[in-house]
Design a protein around this motif. Structure first.
Motif, PDB file in Angstrom:
ATOM      1  N   PRO A 188     -43.739   0.774   5.671  1.00  0.00           N
ATOM      2  CA  PRO A 188     -42.718  -0.216   6.382  1.00  0.00           C
ATOM      3  C   PRO A 188     -42.232  -0.710   5.344  1.00  0.00           C
ATOM      4  CG  PRO A 188     -44.273   0.457   8.106  1.00  0.00           C
ATOM      5  CD  PRO A 188     -45.672   0.111   6.268  1.00  0.00           C
ATOM      6  N   ILE A 189     -40.924  -1.558   5.442  1.00  0.00           N
ATOM      7  CA  ILE A 189     -40.505  -1.884   4.652  1.00  0.00           C
ATOM      8  C   ILE A 189     -40.990  -3.356   4.605  1.00  0.00           C
ATOM      9  CG2 ILE A 189     -38.434  -2.427   6.177  1.00  0.00           C
ATOM     10  CD1 ILE A 189     -36.541  -2.548   3.624  1.00  0.00           C
ATOM     11  N   GLY A 190     -40.995  -4.239   3.550  1.00  0.00           N
ATOM     12  CA  GLY A 190     -41.919  -5.223   3.725  1.00  0.00           C
ATOM     13  C   GLY A 190     -43.347  -5.063   3.692  1.00  0.00           C
ATOM     14  N   ARG A 191     -43.972  -4.423   3.195  1.00  0.00           N
ATOM     15  CA  ARG A 191     -45.468  -4.491   3.526  1.00  0.00           C
ATOM     16  C   ARG A 191     -46.168  -4.075   2.768  1.00  0.00           C
ATOM     17  NH1 ARG A 191     -46.769  -5.624   8.556  1.00  0.00           N
ATOM     18  NH2 ARG A 191     -45.999  -5.402  10.525  1.00  0.00           N
TER      19      ARG A 191
ATOM     20  N   VAL B 252     -50.568  10.564  -1.052  1.00  0.00           N
ATOM     21  CA  VAL B 252     -49.051   9.900  -2.087  1.00  0.00           C
ATOM     22  C   VAL B 252     -48.790   8.700  -0.726  1.00  0.00           C
ATOM     23  CG1 VAL B 252     -47.043  10.077  -3.146  1.00  0.00           C
ATOM     24  CG2 VAL B 252     -48.609  11.853  -3.205  1.00  0.00           C
ATOM     25  N   VAL B 253     -48.720   7.871  -1.718  1.00  0.00           N
ATOM     26  CA  VAL B 253     -48.064   6.324  -0.736  1.00  0.00           C
ATOM     27  C   VAL B 253     -46.430   6.458  -0.831  1.00  0.00           C
ATOM     28  CG1 VAL B 253     -47.849   3.836  -0.625  1.00  0.00           C
ATOM     29  CG2 VAL B 253     -49.651   5.372  -0.919  1.00  0.00           C
ATOM     30  N   VAL B 254     -46.359   6.612   0.464  1.00  0.00           N
ATOM     31  CA  VAL B 254     -44.292   6.491   0.307  1.00  0.00           C
ATOM     32  C   VAL B 254     -43.773   5.185   1.079  1.00  0.00           C
ATOM     33  CG1 VAL B 254     -42.622   7.752   1.480  1.00  0.00           C
ATOM     34  CG2 VAL B 254     -44.366   9.136   0.523  1.00  0.00           C
ATOM     35  N   CYS B 255     -43.138   4.395  -0.172  1.00  0.00           N
ATOM     36  CA  CYS B 255     -42.509   3.053   0.826  1.00  0.00           C
ATOM     37  C   CYS B 255     -41.473   2.865   1.249  1.00  0.00           C
ATOM     38  CB  CYS B 255     -42.474   2.176  -0.606  1.00  0.00           C
ATOM     39  SG  CYS B 255     -44.008   1.601  -0.853  1.00  0.00           S
ATOM     40  N   GLU B 256     -41.004   2.419   2.048  1.00  0.00           N
ATOM     41  CA  GLU B 256     -39.868   2.612   2.411  1.00  0.00           C
ATOM     42  C   GLU B 256     -38.908   1.628   2.626  1.00  0.00           C
ATOM     43  OE1 GLU B 256     -39.395   2.445   7.685  1.00  0.00           O
ATOM     44  OE2 GLU B 256     -39.846   0.777   7.084  1.00  0.00           O
ATOM     45  N   ALA B 257     -37.860   1.914   2.112  1.00  0.00           N
ATOM     46  CA  ALA B 257     -36.480   0.735   1.534  1.00  0.00           C
ATOM     47  C   ALA B 257     -35.409   1.577   2.325  1.00  0.00           C
ATOM     48  CB  ALA B 257     -36.735   1.661   0.176  1.00  0.00           C
ATOM     49  N   VAL B 258     -34.911   0.260   1.899  1.00  0.00           N
ATOM     50  CA  VAL B 258     -32.670  -0.058   2.457  1.00  0.00           C
ATOM     51  C   VAL B 258     -32.015   0.709   1.039  1.00  0.00           C
ATOM     52  CG1 VAL B 258     -31.095  -1.263   3.306  1.00  0.00           C
ATOM     53  CG2 VAL B 258     -33.918  -1.981   3.912  1.00  0.00           C
ATOM     54  N   SER B 259     -31.628   2.062   1.828  1.00  0.00           N
ATOM     55  CA  SER B 259     -30.869   2.510   1.018  1.00  0.00           C
ATOM     56  C   SER B 259     -29.227   1.962   0.470  1.00  0.00           C
ATOM     57  CB  SER B 259     -30.269   4.135   0.780  1.00  0.00           C
ATOM     58  OG  SER B 259     -29.932   4.110   2.160  1.00  0.00           O
ATOM     59  N   GLY B 260     -28.486   1.295  -0.657  1.00  0.00           N
ATOM     60  CA  GLY B 260     -26.977   1.534  -0.638  1.00  0.00           C
ATOM     61  C   GLY B 260     -27.300  -0.299  -0.975  1.00  0.00           C
ATOM     62  N   VAL B 261     -28.678  -0.942  -1.215  1.00  0.00           N
ATOM     63  CA  VAL B 261     -28.146  -2.236  -1.479  1.00  0.00           C
ATOM     64  C   VAL B 261     -28.828  -3.194  -2.585  1.00  0.00           C
ATOM     65  CG1 VAL B 261     -28.189  -2.519   0.989  1.00  0.00           C
ATOM     66  CG2 VAL B 261     -30.086  -2.564   0.315  1.00  0.00           C
ATOM     67  N   SER B 262     -28.432  -4.086  -2.821  1.00  0.00           N
ATOM     68  CA  SER B 262     -28.724  -4.237  -4.476  1.00  0.00           C
ATOM     69  C   SER B 262     -29.427  -4.947  -4.289  1.00  0.00           C
ATOM     70  CB  SER B 262     -27.606  -5.371  -4.701  1.00  0.00           C
ATOM     71  OG  SER B 262     -27.846  -6.469  -3.627  1.00  0.00           O
ATOM     72  N   PRO B 263     -30.665  -5.086  -5.452  1.00  0.00           N
ATOM     73  CA  PRO B 263     -32.231  -5.569  -5.027  1.00  0.00           C
ATOM     74  C   PRO B 263     -32.364  -7.071  -4.132  1.00  0.00           C
ATOM     75  CG  PRO B 263     -31.570  -4.141  -7.442  1.00  0.00           C
ATOM     76  CD  PRO B 263     -30.585  -4.770  -6.660  1.00  0.00           C
ATOM     77  N   ASN B 264     -31.145  -7.917  -4.565  1.00  0.00           N
ATOM     78  CA  ASN B 264     -30.728  -8.700  -3.639  1.00  0.00           C
ATOM     79  C   ASN B 264     -30.318  -8.859  -2.342  1.00  0.00           C
ATOM     80  OD1 ASN B 264     -30.788 -10.827  -6.346  1.00  0.00           O
ATOM     81  ND2 ASN B 264     -29.429 -10.664  -7.215  1.00  0.00           N
ATOM     82  N   GLN B 265     -30.424  -8.349  -2.780  1.00  0.00           N
ATOM     83  CA  GLN B 265     -29.190  -7.716  -1.045  1.00  0.00           C
ATOM     84  C   GLN B 265     -30.981  -6.951  -0.076  1.00  0.00           C
ATOM     85  OE1 GLN B 265     -25.973  -5.304  -0.880  1.00  0.00           O
ATOM     86  NE2 GLN B 265     -25.085  -6.567  -0.178  1.00  0.00           N
ATOM     87  N   GLU B 266     -31.865  -6.695  -0.935  1.00  0.00           N
ATOM     88  CA  GLU B 266     -33.041  -5.479  -0.140  1.00  0.00           C
ATOM     89  C   GLU B 266     -33.781  -7.249   0.331  1.00  0.00           C
ATOM     90  OE1 GLU B 266     -35.432  -2.139  -0.378  1.00  0.00           O
ATOM     91  OE2 GLU B 266     -34.948  -2.942  -2.223  1.00  0.00           O
ATOM     92  N   GLN B 267     -34.238  -7.792  -0.974  1.00  0.00           N
ATOM     93  CA  GLN B 267     -34.889  -9.707  -0.267  1.00  0.00           C
ATOM     94  C   GLN B 267     -34.481 -10.259   0.471  1.00  0.00           C
ATOM     95  OE1 GLN B 267     -37.782  -9.347  -2.720  1.00  0.00           O
ATOM     96  NE2 GLN B 267     -37.987 -10.898  -0.956  1.00  0.00           N
ATOM     97  N   HIS B 268     -33.114 -10.110   0.937  1.00  0.00           N
ATOM     98  CA  HIS B 268     -32.733 -11.721   1.896  1.00  0.00           C
ATOM     99  C   HIS B 268     -33.392 -10.155   3.451  1.00  0.00           C
ATOM    100  CE1 HIS B 268     -30.571 -14.022   3.632  1.00  0.00           C
ATOM    101  NE2 HIS B 268     -29.344 -12.562   4.434  1.00  0.00           N
ATOM    102  N   ILE B 269     -32.654  -9.203   2.841  1.00  0.00           N
ATOM    103  CA  ILE B 269     -33.330  -8.322   4.454  1.00  0.00           C
ATOM    104  C   ILE B 269     -34.899  -8.380   5.135  1.00  0.00           C
ATOM    105  CG2 ILE B 269     -33.693  -5.276   5.706  1.00  0.00           C
ATOM    106  CD1 ILE B 269     -31.344  -5.262   4.262  1.00  0.00           C
TER     107      ILE B 269
END
Length: 853
Positions: A403-406, A421-438
């Motif tokens: 899950p995102i953030g883990r 295989v390891v698959v990570c969750e991510a937030v689509s359509g956002v910049s790296p800075n925006q994802e870090q803020h989330i």
């Protein structure tokens, strides 16, 4: 293995008992310990609760012999009461021809009546409560309980179980408690002995010198077990049974420990925690043994050991004619269902016309879960030009989904497999800075939640919490009580804004996260895509739209919620697997690679990751915005079909849910997912009875009542029969696990089930207790198999029907020991279907088949 004299030298009467025993054989003891531990089936924790065959440790011996073993060792029944079968006979559900077939199966047992008339007479004259012989393998606690007249501690067995369970709850706690156990030595036996050095509760309840008794045994758990069984005088013939019986007394926690051992083995690690746990249990028995040395107890114990030394052969049922008759009735009960199922399929095969070659408008792949059978029929009814496919709901992608953030996640695959295989969750359509803020916002909210929990539960503030903030929860309580609160099934949305949730999904691109490689490289993508398409027999004639439909369930106030999710996804929803599979199959580079391997997916074919909510029968489509504009009209049309199919599926399920005939069936079915007082938001896999691996044409148009696991399989496209082997070693085995879990929870819910759901208390986030004490509960709550008036689940072994050549099936049985044990020991019934879809042969055993008329 030396045994300290402080353990062996007891009072004279005890020594006299010990002197009658032969010297303990070290190798025999080690084998007995190993065998006793292997008899325990694993119990997965609540967060990924999956169906487990409770008789898994007995797969090497026949079903009938296991019935005898459990009845002999622990007075545990694994067949329904005689009255249940009498009722089926009275109602005509079991007929004379079913009894005749069952008598033929058990014709070698000379203790059973030799005719249907004689059998019916024996059953009619049988008292309402059939005598059940007591266990031939007694425990110290049980013997003391039988002698405890006027004792203030009436049941030492119950007290011992409560004490061990209470300690295990503290030791294994995974975050529920605020105050942690001080001694959490990785060595559970050592940690327990430290704790017992300070625990005066047993002595306060009359078990004298308990702490001294525990301290006197060896530090090494195997040496402790050896010392105890020697001191108790356990006959070598009964070692395995005694140790197994000891584990059964605290079988719920033993099963959870067995899960930890199982999980470690998947990681290639050694784990002896169950051995240590067994040492805890037998040392408890030894402390009880030292309580009394009077002649009455010594005589009772000597008699118990004499009985244990003369144990019968469980493969010969002559010593228990009641059990033999019960087995005949079980066979007849199962034959009655088989007779109707086979007739249904045969009649359909005779009426079936030739399949047309026109391209289907949509192909919908569903999990083989029995709940999908209802929805597949509904979709085929509203869209005759739809083709439905059955495959394990992880869609051939055994992933660890983070899950995102883990940095670590859960295994989204059958428990028989290890994620590749390891698959990570991510937030689509956002910049790296925006994802870090989330991520930072989510972390902050989680910390605040943790602090709030600490405030609620701490020693001081807990007393003022209700008075201070209780009224703030009034609206939530009202909403929950009236079923007005909306819920979200996916725990990964915790701490995220609703606007962000819609953008969260799996990231399949290769990336290094916390030092671990995640995602799929080009080679993996093509290889896994080919494997899943061939396993689904989906290699040609693709539709414009192909649904890959995982499933999950929505409910509130339900500790066993994950048990309603996808077992093929490790007790999680199948959303991640479906979306990953769809994304890879839509990859242009993957399609080029597949074309080189003989699988040509048309350019106008688009795969959709979907999720079937089995509580509400709603289907959600994911990543629709990524689909080409040319698919817009088709997707809109598909939504309309799904809306109609959902209504049909809900209408069919309404009867079992008790809302049939209501004016607002759809709303009532959906409301169950939001009702915190609802003990059965849905029926899960209750009623499961068959597993069919065949082309859909063999079962299409047949109402299988939501009782069949339907796996698509075309043997003509399986040149080396590798797909057949995969089906028989994985989906068939998992379906058998599910079937036997429901079987066990029905025939003996006290032992193999979870008891009354209304009384459940979650312990350590691991499992549930029934009430405020006792052992950790196994299996399913009674409400999952019984509607309050009757059993909804019919306890019968799985009926497996495979459309493939007998020689190919025999080769898999010959090659795979796990499959051979299942079929030769009659843990399931195996049939073969011919190319016309007719069931032609029944498997007898030892690679021999009987032709059916």
């Amino acid at each position: 293995m030396s045994i300290p004299s402080s353990v062996v030298d007891n009072s004279a009467p005890h020594s006299a008992i010990k002197a009658t025993c032969t010297d303990l054989d070290d190798l025999a003891l080690k084998d007995a310990v190993k065998a006793a531990c292997l008899r325990i089936a694993p119990l997965w924790p609540l967060k990924n609760f999956v169906a487990v065959n409770p008789f898994l440790g007995f797969s090497q011996q026949p079903f009938a012999a296991t019935c005898a073993t459990l009845r002999r060792v622990a007075s545990v029944d694994m067949l329904m009461p005689r009255a249940y079968f009498r009722e089926a006979l009275a109602e005509g559900r079991i007929q004379d021809l079913d009894l005749e077939a069952a008598l033929a199966v058990m014709s070698e047992d000379k203790t059973i009546p030799d005719s249907v008339a004689a059998l019916c007479l024996a059953i009619a004259n049988d008292p309402e409560n059939v005598f059940r012989p007591s266990a031939r393998v007694a425990t110290v606690a049980e013997t003391l309980d039988a002698l405890a007249v006027g004792d203030r501690l009436a049941s030492r067995t119950a007290f011992m179980i409560d004490e061990i369970s209470r300690w295990c709850a503290a030791y294994f706690d995974e975050g529920q408690s605020v105050w942690r156990l001080p001694s959490r030595d990785p060595n559970i036996y050592a940690a327990w002995r430290v704790s017992m050095g300070y625990d005066r509760n047993p002595e306060m309840m009359g078990i004298r010198d308990f702490r001294a008794s525990v301290a006197s045994v060896p530090d090494d758990p195997m040496a402790a077990i050896a010392a105890v069984v020697t001191a108790l005088g356990i006959p070598q013939r009964a070692l395995e049974d005694y140790l197994h019986r000891a584990l059964l007394d605290i079988g719920g926690w033993a099963a959870y420990v067995r899960y930890r051992v199982w999980n470690a083995a998947l990681q290639g690690k050694e784990d002896d925690t169950l051995l240590q746990f067994l040492a805890i249990r037998v040392v408890w028995g030894y402390a009880l043994f030292l309580e009394r040395s009077d002649a009455e107890f010594c005589a009772a114990w000597q008699q118990a050991m004499a009985a244990a030394a003369a144990l019968p052969d469980d493969n010969k049922l002559g010593g228990d004619p009641d059990l033999a008759i019960d087995l005949v009735l079980q066979h007849a009960y199962e034959h009655a269902f088989q007779r109707q199922l086979l007739a249904q399929i045969t009649n359909a095969s005779e009426k079936r016309g030739l399949a047309t070659g026109e391209r289907k408008l949509v192909q919908a792949a569903f999990c083989i879960d029995v709940r999908s059978e209802v929805y597949r029929r509904a979709l085929e009814a509203v869209c005759p030009n739809a083709e439905t496919v059955g495959f394990a709901g992880f869609f051939g992608f055994p992933i660890e989904y983070v899950p995102i953030g883990r940095t670590h996640g859960g295994a989204q695959c059958p428990v028989l497999l290890k994620p590749s295989v390891v698959v990570c969750e991510a937030v689509s359509g956002v910049s790296p800075n925006q994802e870090q803020h989330i991520l930072d916002t989510r972390l902050l909210r989680r910390r605040a939640g943790k602090a709030w929990k600490s405030f609620k539960l701490s020693a001081v503030s807990s007393f003022t919490y209700v008075e201070t903030v209780g009224l703030l929860f009034a609206s939530k309580l009202v909403g929950d009580s009236l079923g007005l609160t909306r819920t979200v099934a996916d725990p990964s949305v915790d701490g995220l804004d609703a606007s962000v949730v819609r953008q969260v999904g799996p990231r399949i691109e290769p990336l290094n996260v916390a030092g671990r490689p995640t995602g799929f490289d080009d080679t993996q993508r093509v290889a896994m895509a080919e494997a899943v398409l061939r396993a689904m027999s989906m290699t040609k004639d693709f539709s414009p739209l192909v649904m890959l439909t995982g499933h999950g369930s929505t409910s509130v106030n339900n500790p066993h919620a994950s048990g309603l999710d996808c077992g093929a996804c490790g007790g999680h929803t199948g959303e991640a697997n479906a979306r990953v599979a769809a994304a890879i199959l839509n990859d242009p580079a993957v399609r080029i690679g597949l074309r080189a391997r003989g699988i040509d997916i048309p350019q106008d074919t688009w795969f959709l990751g979907c999720l079937h909510d089995t509580t509400t029968d709603e289907i959600k489509l994911f990543d629709v915005e990524s689909a080409p504009s040319s698919q817009t009209q088709g997707i809109d049309q598909l939504r309309g079909w799904l809306t109609q199919a959902s209504k049909l599926a809900r209408a069919e399920r309404a009867s079992l849910l008790g809302v049939a005939g209501a004016s607002n069936v759809d709303e009532q079915v959906k409301a169950r997912s939001r009702d915190w007082s609802q003990v059965r938001p849905e029926w899960g896999l209750a009623g499961n009875a068959s597993f069919i691996a065949a082309p859909r044409e063999h079962t299409k148009g047949i109402n299988l009542g939501g009782r069949a696991f339907l796996h698509s399989y075309d043997w003509r496209a399986d040149k080396d029969f590798s797909v057949l082997e995969l089906i028989m070693t994985a989906p068939m085995v998992v379906a058998s696990w599910i079937n036997l879990q429901y079987y066990g929870s029905t025939v003996n819910n006290r032992v193999f089930g979870a008891g009354n759901k209304v009384l459940h208390n979650v312990v350590g986030t691991i499992g549930v207790l029934e009430g405020n004490g006792g052992d950790l509960k196994l299996g399913l709550p009674l409400q999952s198999v019984h509607d309050g008036v009757r059993f909804v689940h019919e306890p019968m072994r799985l009926n497996v029907l495979i459309a493939a050549p007998i020689d190919a099936i025999n080769e898999v049985i010959r090659k795979q020991a796990s499959v051979r044990e299942l079929v030769d020991n009659h843990w399931l019934h195996l049939f073969v279907m011919d190319d016309a879809g007719k069931v032609s042969h029944r498997y007898r055993g030892a690679l021999v088949w009987d032709a059916l008329a």
